[in-house]
Every structure is written in C-alpha cells, then in structure tokens.
Design an enzyme around this catalytic site. Structure first.
Site, PDB file in Angstrom:
ATOM      1  N   GLU A   1       0.908  -1.095   0.141  1.00 52.09           N
ATOM      2  CA  GLU A   1      -0.002   0.070   0.100  1.00 52.09           C
ATOM      3  C   GLU A   1       0.881   1.217   0.056  1.00 52.09           C
ATOM      4  O   GLU A   1       1.348   1.570   0.993  1.00 52.09           O
ATOM      5  CB  GLU A   1      -1.103  -0.271   1.196  1.00 52.09           C
ATOM      6  CG  GLU A   1      -1.854  -1.244   1.524  1.00 52.09           C
ATOM      7  CD  GLU A   1      -3.071  -1.141   0.477  1.00 52.09           C
ATOM      8  OE1 GLU A   1      -3.313   0.180  -0.073  1.00 52.09           O
ATOM      9  OE2 GLU A   1      -3.717  -2.043  -0.222  1.00 52.09           O
TER      10      GLU A   1
ATOM     11  N   CYS B   1      -2.213   9.548   2.356  1.00 51.28           N
ATOM     12  CA  CYS B   1      -1.682   8.977   1.008  1.00 51.28           C
ATOM     13  C   CYS B   1      -2.621   9.465   0.027  1.00 51.28           C
ATOM     14  O   CYS B   1      -2.301   9.249  -1.054  1.00 51.28           O
ATOM     15  CB  CYS B   1      -1.672   7.593   1.349  1.00 51.28           C
ATOM     16  SG  CYS B   1      -2.956   6.608   2.068  1.00 51.28           S
TER      17      CYS B   1
HETATM   18  P1  NAD Z   1       8.144   4.675   4.986  1.00 53.29           P
HETATM   19  O1  NAD Z   1       8.167   3.736   4.021  1.00 53.29           O
HETATM   20  O2  NAD Z   1       9.343   5.569   5.428  1.00 53.29           O
HETATM   21  O3  NAD Z   1       7.957   3.574   6.561  1.00 53.29           O
HETATM   22  C1  NAD Z   1       7.049   2.529   6.441  1.00 53.29           C
HETATM   23  C2  NAD Z   1       7.468   1.635   7.361  1.00 53.29           C
HETATM   24  O4  NAD Z   1       8.498   0.992   6.890  1.00 53.29           O
HETATM   25  C3  NAD Z   1       7.912   2.031   8.908  1.00 53.29           C
HETATM   26  O5  NAD Z   1       7.641   1.109   9.485  1.00 53.29           O
HETATM   27  C4  NAD Z   1       9.369   1.974   8.872  1.00 53.29           C
HETATM   28  O6  NAD Z   1       9.943   1.731  10.139  1.00 53.29           O
HETATM   29  C5  NAD Z   1       9.852   0.976   8.043  1.00 53.29           C
HETATM   30  N1  NAD Z   1      10.937   1.438   6.945  1.00 53.29           N
HETATM   31  C6  NAD Z   1      11.417   2.475   6.569  1.00 53.29           C
HETATM   32  N2  NAD Z   1      12.594   2.593   6.002  1.00 53.29           N
HETATM   33  C7  NAD Z   1      12.808   1.139   5.824  1.00 53.29           C
HETATM   34  C8  NAD Z   1      13.947   0.412   5.177  1.00 53.29           C
HETATM   35  N3  NAD Z   1      14.837   1.090   4.643  1.00 53.29           N
HETATM   36  N4  NAD Z   1      13.994  -1.004   5.293  1.00 53.29           N
HETATM   37  C9  NAD Z   1      12.861  -1.512   5.851  1.00 53.29           C
HETATM   38  N5  NAD Z   1      11.729  -1.015   6.537  1.00 53.29           N
HETATM   39  C10 NAD Z   1      11.729   0.430   6.648  1.00 53.29           C
HETATM   40  O7  NAD Z   1       6.783   5.636   4.984  1.00 53.29           O
HETATM   41  P2  NAD Z   1       6.189   6.259   6.132  1.00 53.29           P
HETATM   42  O8  NAD Z   1       7.069   7.732   5.929  1.00 53.29           O
HETATM   43  O9  NAD Z   1       5.970   5.894   7.427  1.00 53.29           O
HETATM   44  O10 NAD Z   1       4.841   6.640   5.464  1.00 53.29           O
HETATM   45  C11 NAD Z   1       4.603   7.742   4.287  1.00 53.29           C
HETATM   46  C12 NAD Z   1       4.538   7.033   3.053  1.00 53.29           C
HETATM   47  O11 NAD Z   1       3.431   5.970   3.021  1.00 53.29           O
HETATM   48  C13 NAD Z   1       3.888   7.844   1.962  1.00 53.29           C
HETATM   49  O12 NAD Z   1       4.541   7.751   0.639  1.00 53.29           O
HETATM   50  C14 NAD Z   1       2.280   7.663   1.794  1.00 53.29           C
HETATM   51  O13 NAD Z   1       1.930   7.700   0.442  1.00 53.29           O
HETATM   52  C15 NAD Z   1       2.576   6.122   2.230  1.00 53.29           C
HETATM   53  N6  NAD Z   1       1.212   5.434   2.779  1.00 53.29           N
HETATM   54  C16 NAD Z   1       0.417   4.802   1.854  1.00 53.29           C
HETATM   55  C17 NAD Z   1      -0.792   4.346   2.327  1.00 53.29           C
HETATM   56  C18 NAD Z   1      -1.675   3.470   1.753  1.00 53.29           C
HETATM   57  O14 NAD Z   1      -2.781   3.034   2.213  1.00 53.29           O
HETATM   58  N7  NAD Z   1      -1.651   3.306   0.285  1.00 53.29           N
HETATM   59  C19 NAD Z   1      -1.181   4.853   3.795  1.00 53.29           C
HETATM   60  C20 NAD Z   1      -0.402   5.540   4.331  1.00 53.29           C
HETATM   61  C21 NAD Z   1       0.887   6.090   3.792  1.00 53.29           C
END
Ligand code: NAD
Length: 442
Positions: free
Chosen positions: A194, A228
């Site tokens: 997602e 998002c």
């Molecule tokens: P992110 O990808 O930075 O982090 C998400 C999760 O991944 C966190 O738990 C984090 O600890 C982990 N993570 C971060 N970097 C990592 C890595 N290098 N390796 C493994 N795991 C890692 O995202 P965010 O900043 O928490 O959220 C924002 C993003 O999420 C935006 O792009 C937004 O559009 C998207 N989002 C999508 C939805 C949806 O339903 N499609 C909903 C909410 C947010």
C-alpha cells in the site's frame, strides 16, 4: 489456541480486542496527540472509530467469510461438486507507517487474525506513543505466539525482512515498498504493498466552486496533508482560477481561522526532516496563500502555491504535507501533459457536473481509487477495494476483501463415483472427434 482451525477462537480474540480498544480509546487519542498533535476529532473519525467499525464488521461476518464456498462445477468433471476453501497463509508480517499509525497498523492485523494467521506487527518508530499503546493492547489481548508487536525502526524491519514469511503486508513509501518486494521475492512470499503517489485533483467550470473548494480543503488539510490519498495538486480550468482560489482561501480561513497555528484542529508535521523538506519546497515557489512556518512547533500553515514549474521539487515527489500547488489547464491535452508525467497515482479526483467529462477522465487514467466531486471519502466504504496500481501499490483491501487477501483460496473438486465417463482416458483412438464436439458444445 487453535487460531488456524477454530473460527470460534478467532472470533473470541477479536471480541477481546474490540473491548480492549474501546476501553483504551482515550489513551489512543492522547497518544496520537502526543505524537503529532492529531486533533481528537480526526483521531476518532479516522483512527479509533474506523478500527472499531472494521472489528465489528469482521466479528459479524467472520463465519460467513470463512465458510467454504460452493461454485458451479464444470461439465468436463461431471459428476462433481466444486468448492473454494479459505486457508490461512500462516505467518504474516505487517509493517505500518506513521501517518494514520493506529488504523493502518490495526486494520490489516484484524483481517490477518480473522483469516486465521499468526501475525507479527512492526509499527512505525516515528509515532512512538501510538506504537507503545498498540503494543500494550496487543499484549493484553493475544497470546504472544499468536500476535506480537515488535517496535523499532529500519534495523528491526530489516531483520524481520530477512526471515521467511507466508505473507507480507506493507504500508509506506514507494522506495521502501521496493525493498520489501525484493526481500519477499527471495522466498516467493506474496505481498500487498500500500504505497503513495501524486494524486491529481481536476476542477472544471461546471461545478459549484464554493462546495468543491470546501471538499478539497478538507481532504487536503486533514492530518496536515499527511494522507496518502490527499489531493497532491490541483488542475483548474484557467478561466475560473481566480474565483476558485478565493474560495480555497475562504475555506482555509473558515476551517482553521486567521492564525492556523492557534487552531486546535490542525496537525503538526511528523518530524524535523519532513518539516525541512516541505519548507524547502515552499521556499522555491511563489506562495499565493499561507507559507507560515514554525520550526519549534513543526508547524506549516495550509499553503497554496502558484503554478510551480513541472520540473520543480514540489512537482517531482509526493508532497505529503499541507502544501497545495495550483496548476491550470485550457484543453484536455494540457491535463494529459501533466498527469502523464507521473506514475499511476493512488487517488484521483475530478470535480465536474459534466458527467461525460468526469467519466472520460475516470476511464482514461489508471489510478488506485478516487471520487467524482469529493476527496478522500472513497476510503470509508468497506465495499470498495482500497489499494494502488503500478507504483502506488499492489493488492487491495477493506471489508471482506481484507479477509480474502489474507486467505489462500483452495479450489477443490469433489468427484462423484456413480458415473465415470470414459472419454478422457487413453487409449485415445477414435475419441478426438467426440471430445472436440463436446468442447465446442460447452
Ligand atoms: P516509510 O516507507 O518510510 O515507512 C514505513 C514503514 O517501513 C515503517 O514502519 C518504517 O519503520 C519501515 N521502514 C522505513 N525504512 C525502511 C527500510 N529502509 N527498510 C525496511 N523498512 C523500512 O513510510 P512512512 O514515511 O512511514 O509513510 C509515508 C508513506 O506511506 C507515503 O509515501 C504515503 O503515501 C504512504 N502511505 C500509503 C498508504 C496506503 O494506504 N497506500 C497509507 C499511508 C501511507
């Protein structure tokens, strides 16, 4: 504790979870406020009550959803009765983001449990208060060998991704989505991703501009634009730009007052890194309205930007903050020239009373989901699939779809023994013409 086979047990644990969440609602709302000043109203509307409603719906329907489903048999197999059995995948990993940290962690967890899986949840480290309360709630409700919460950042995520899982459900950025997909591919683990994207919002001259402005301002600035499916940029028909921008400003003032920093209804930016990223975007553009910032408060006021260059930073990444670029168009080609620069978005919005125009846009462009004449609200209907396409994600969930997503669907033919048609068996001599006739007839 037979969560795999005993649907009654799954239902009982979900009821316990419902009770614990209801009892802890105030603490959850407080944690969300402590993390980034999410207002109580938004915390209840988009986080706690959403999860409670998902839980109630799942508890009500779990028996029906889990039941084997009889389907029409194929004449080729006559006589038979055919079924789809839903089987839990096994061990499920859920990795969730910070922007709706309660809802986006709990909803997949609920469905994975309902479908009979064992779950490990890794919530976001950026919303530590909410992660802590989630951990407490889960520990109170589930046996640790059934559902477990592991707090931490990238290191914890990476360690988890090195393990073999039967299903991975990830919500977050496109960049990390690719890391997750690569790790999953090592073990051929199925994934739901997602993700996000640049969501267009097209407004034409036929709509009630004041109402359109009100609905766009709500969808954009709820959670300070850290949603998002928030509109990322507006594409407005050139001749109505000035009155429309005036309505946007009027609606911002109505919602957050002349001093949005004093408004109790406006969320803060999640951390300094994101605050600096957004401030730098604003500094490079012409601000039509807003643009006030406060580093100590991690505050950025609702901001409208005047026609940024399509190559500028604000038009080259998902904004994910309270910054709304206003672009204009005159022809449908202009619309196409902007939208086609980006990967398929997670959401798509068109405001128009010309249903032919709206329908054409909805059909012409590929996107996760969206609305005609509103923003964000498609999320709230459990009967609509929620998910992206292309770079905005893989797979969709909500309602029964979530239960189905966390279940492997096994197709089974139960053959009758009272008749055994000889047509398919070797030797095949003199059987081809008959089998052709039969297949053509079917
Ligand atoms: P992110 O990808 O930075 O982090 C998400 C999760 O991944 C966190 O738990 C984090 O600890 C982990 N993570 C971060 N970097 C990592 C890595 N290098 N390796 C493994 N795991 C890692 O995202 P965010 O900043 O928490 O959220 C924002 C993003 O999420 C935006 O792009 C937004 O559009 C998207 N989002 C999508 C939805 C949806 O339903 N499609 C909903 C909410 C947010």
């Amino acid at each position: 504790m037979d969560y795999k086979n005993d649907i009654g047990y799954r239902k009982e644990t979900l009821k316990k979870l419902l009770y614990t969440i209801q009892q802890s609602e105030d603490l959850i709302v407080k944690a969300l406020y402590d993390d980034f000043k999410k207002p109580e109203f938004e915390a209840v509307l988009t986080e706690t009550s959403y999860v409670i409603s998902e839980l109630k719906d799942t508890i009500k329907n779990i028996n029906k959803w889990a039941k084997r489903k009889r389907v029409m048999p194929s004449l080729l197999n006559f006589p038979s009765t055919d079924y789809i059995y839903k089987e839990p995948y096994g061990n499920v990993l859920v990795i969730s983001p910070w922007n709706y940290p309660f809802q986006l962690a709990l909803c997949p967890l609920i469905s994975a449990v309902a479908a009979g899986n064992k779950v490990v949840l890794k919530p976001s480290e950026l919303t530590a208060h909410t992660s802590a309360i989630i951990k407490k709630i889960i520990e109170k409700t589930f046996h640790v060998n059934h559902v477990e919460v592991l707090e931490g950042g990238i290191e914890v995520s990476n360690k988890l991704l090195l393990q073999r899982w039967d299903y991975i459900f990830f919500t977050g950025s496109v960049a990390v989505g690719k890391i997750v997909a690569k790790a999953a591919a090592e073990n051929l683990t199925p994934v739901t991703l997602e993700l996000g994207g640049k969501n267009p919002c097209i407004v034409d001259e036929t709509v009630n501009l004041e109402l359109a402005a009100k609905r766009i301002i709500w969808g954009k600035f709820i959670n300070a634009g850290q949603t998002c499916i928030a509109p990322d940029y507006i594409l407005i028909q050139k001749k109505i730009k000035i009155p429309f921008v005036n309505f946007l400003i009027q609606e911002i003032n109505n919602a957050y007052g002349k001093k949005p920093i004093k408004s109790p209804d406006f969320t803060r930016i999640i951390n300094t890194k994101n605050w600096l990223r957004l401030v730098s975007m604003i500094e490079q553009e012409k601000v039509i309205f807003g643009g006030e910032t406060d580093a100590n408060e991690l505050f950025i006021s609702p901001t409208l930007l005047e026609e940024p260059d399509l190559d500028s930073p604000v038009m080259n990444e998902e904004i994910f903050g309270p910054v709304l670029p206003i672009l204009t168009y005159e022809t449908e080609t202009d619309i196409h020239n902007v939208i086609s620069r980006f990967e398929k978005p997670l959401a798509f919005y068109v405001f128009s009373d010309n249903s032919h125009f709206a329908e054409k846009l909805i059909k012409n462009y590929s996107f996760g989901g969206g609305c005609i004449n509103d923003t964000v609200v498609h999320f709230s209907n459990k009967r609509l699939p929620f998910g992206g396409v292309g770079h905005s994600g893989i797979g969709a969930y909500h309602g029964q779809l979530s239960f189905d997503l966390f279940s492997h669907h096994k197709g089974v033919v139960k053959k009758g023994n009272w008749l055994d048609l000889p047509m398919r068996y070797a030797p095949y001599k003199n059987k081809l013409a008959n089998i052709r006739k039969f297949l053509n007839w079917m």
